[in-house]
Design a protein around this motif. Structure first.
Motif, PDB file in Angstrom:
ATOM      1  N   PRO A 276      -5.400  51.375 -71.808  1.00  0.00           N
ATOM      2  CA  PRO A 276      -4.800  50.583 -72.883  1.00  0.00           C
ATOM      3  C   PRO A 276      -5.022  49.097 -72.620  1.00  0.00           C
ATOM      4  O   PRO A 276      -5.159  48.676 -71.465  1.00  0.00           O
ATOM      5  CB  PRO A 276      -3.318  50.954 -72.820  1.00  0.00           C
ATOM      6  N   ASN A 277      -5.056  48.305 -73.677  1.00  0.00           N
ATOM      7  CA  ASN A 277      -5.225  46.869 -73.531  1.00  0.00           C
ATOM      8  C   ASN A 277      -3.966  46.278 -72.893  1.00  0.00           C
ATOM      9  O   ASN A 277      -2.851  46.524 -73.356  1.00  0.00           O
ATOM     10  CB  ASN A 277      -5.490  46.228 -74.899  1.00  0.00           C
ATOM     11  N   SER A 278      -4.144  45.494 -71.836  1.00  0.00           N
ATOM     12  CA  SER A 278      -3.008  44.921 -71.113  1.00  0.00           C
ATOM     13  C   SER A 278      -2.432  43.689 -71.797  1.00  0.00           C
ATOM     14  O   SER A 278      -1.355  43.210 -71.418  1.00  0.00           O
ATOM     15  CB  SER A 278      -3.427  44.565 -69.682  1.00  0.00           C
ATOM     16  N   ASP A 279      -3.140  43.159 -72.803  1.00  0.00           N
ATOM     17  CA  ASP A 279      -2.654  42.000 -73.545  1.00  0.00           C
ATOM     18  C   ASP A 279      -1.451  42.417 -74.385  1.00  0.00           C
ATOM     19  O   ASP A 279      -1.556  43.313 -75.223  1.00  0.00           O
ATOM     20  CB  ASP A 279      -3.765  41.460 -74.441  1.00  0.00           C
ATOM     21  N   PRO A 280      -0.278  41.789 -74.197  1.00  0.00           N
ATOM     22  CA  PRO A 280       0.908  42.206 -74.960  1.00  0.00           C
ATOM     23  C   PRO A 280       0.754  42.020 -76.458  1.00  0.00           C
ATOM     24  O   PRO A 280       1.474  42.664 -77.235  1.00  0.00           O
ATOM     25  CB  PRO A 280       2.020  41.303 -74.400  1.00  0.00           C
ATOM     26  N   ASP A 281      -0.160  41.156 -76.885  1.00  0.00           N
ATOM     27  CA  ASP A 281      -0.407  40.974 -78.314  1.00  0.00           C
ATOM     28  C   ASP A 281      -1.408  41.980 -78.869  1.00  0.00           C
ATOM     29  O   ASP A 281      -1.682  41.966 -80.075  1.00  0.00           O
ATOM     30  CB  ASP A 281      -0.923  39.549 -78.585  1.00  0.00           C
TER      31      ASP A 281
END
Length: 384
Positions: A276-281
């Motif tokens: 999964p993308n670790s960027d919270p946005d």
């Protein structure tokens, strides 16, 4: 006189032969180096070979009817929601010209799309709130408004408001036409769907090289698939299937009569990682990196490709290709038409150094591999 007639006849024959050869060569070069790829496959062509093999159908309608009967008999159990929240492609941009109207069926909805004088696209519920006429059948564009074909009521695409009724002034201020959030980029028109009618929580990624025209359009493919939408994107994290399902050469398609090449001579080899993308946005996005090469005689390795895959929400996938010939992007859109019917559309764009024949090969190979996956995953014997 006969001598001169023979000379004229000879010249005419040679001229005709040269014209045919040059014309044929030019046409072949046009096919290979200019014409975009374009493929359409209906759901009746995929995953139902056990029904159609050995059967003679009077026409396509008879085949479709029998296949739909088997679809209804399948035991699906309790399904996840058929229409998840997210952005979904409902049209391709070239399908909707300026000042034109289109009827659209997607996500279990009847919709109408139109492009105003400004070039902006709008999508709304299809039925006029007055007496229920379908705005996509005979409707007209008036500046940025859609005009009902029944009584001429005009609804503004920006505000949703009713702005004009012939011979009536003022118009009722409470009458509105429900419109949908629209995003248009890289050749697709998207709408935001949310089960609780929330406003867009995120937006599709922008591909700068496509938007500014630096990468060239190489073609498209469209495949109708009789399955649930969840079954397609869940293949991203399932990297274990790659060297089982997708190792065969792309010539080994879904038809047993097609040219087939032994996997001992030529096969695809894959290595992949997913997270999964670790960027919270970017919580709506998953990332996958795929390394691919072709192996000849199980010894000679060539045509190495790195593909960065971005699964953006449930319905959008961006596959960034990096090869010795240049870079490109394959854009995949999965749109539910109904609970167990998906429309899968691919478009491929690449840098000018990524020669056109190679772009055609990528699109053809992707279509073949998608079909192989669908048949291996979704073909099931009908219940007794």
């Amino acid at each position: 006189m006969e001598y001169y007639n023979n000379i004229v006849l000879k010249w005419s024959t040679e001229y005709l032969a040269a014209t045919i050869i040059l014309g044929g060569t030019a046409y072949g070069l046009w096919l290979l180096f200019y014409r975009p790829f374009d493929l359409f496959q209906d759901y009746t062509e995929l995953g139902f070979e056990q029904i159609s093999n050995g059967r003679k159908f009077k026409n396509n309608a008879a085949k479709r009817h029998i296949i739909n009967q088997y679809r209804e008999r399948r035991k699906n159990g309790d399904l996840p929601p058929s229409y998840p929240n997210g952005w979904f492609a409902v049209l391709e941009s070239n399908e909707l010209k300026r000042n034109t109207v289109r009827e659209v069926d997607a996500l279990g909805l009847n919709l109408v799309a139109w492009r105003g004088e400004s070039g902006k696209c709008y999508v709304a519920d299809a039925y006029c709130p007055h007496l229920g006429a379908h705005l996509g059948v005979g409707g007209k564009v008036a500046k940025e408004c859609i005009e009902c074909p029944f009584h001429g009521w005009q609804f503004d695409g920006v505000s949703e408001n009713l702005v004009s009724i012939p011979n009536v002034d003022p118009v009722p201020p409470f009458v509105k036409l429900k419109t949908w959030p629209v995003h248009e980029s890289f050749g697709f028109i998207y709408i935001w769907y949310h089960a609780e009618n929330e406003k867009p929580l995120w937006w599709p990624d922008i591909v700068t090289e496509v938007e500014n025209g630096h990468w060239k359009y190489r073609g498209r493919s469209e495949i109708r698939v009789a399955c649930h939408i969840q079954e397609i994107p869940e293949n991203g994290p399932d990297s274990a299937h790659l060297n089982v399902v997708h190792s065969s050469p792309i010539t080994n398609g879904t038809n047993t009569n097609e040219l087939r090449v032994s996997s001992s001579f030529f096969k695809h080899v894959w290595t992949a990682s997913w997270a999964p993308n670790s960027d919270p946005d970017r919580e709506h996005e998953a990332l996958m990196r795929v390394y691919h090469h072709i192996l000849f005689f199980n010894k000679i390795s060539c045509f190495h490709i790195t593909v960065d895959v971005h699964q953006i929400g449930p319905g959008i996938v961006h596959m960034y290709f990096e090869t010795i010939f240049g870079k490109g992007i394959l854009i995949q859109n999965v749109t539910p038409v109904e609970p167990m019917m998906q429309r899968v559309v691919h478009r491929f764009y690449s840098s000018p150094t990524f020669v056109h024949p190679l772009g055609l090969l990528v699109l053809h190979g992707e279509a073949i591999q998608v079909c192989v996956l669908l048949i291996s995953k979704f073909q099931r014997d009908p219940p007794e």
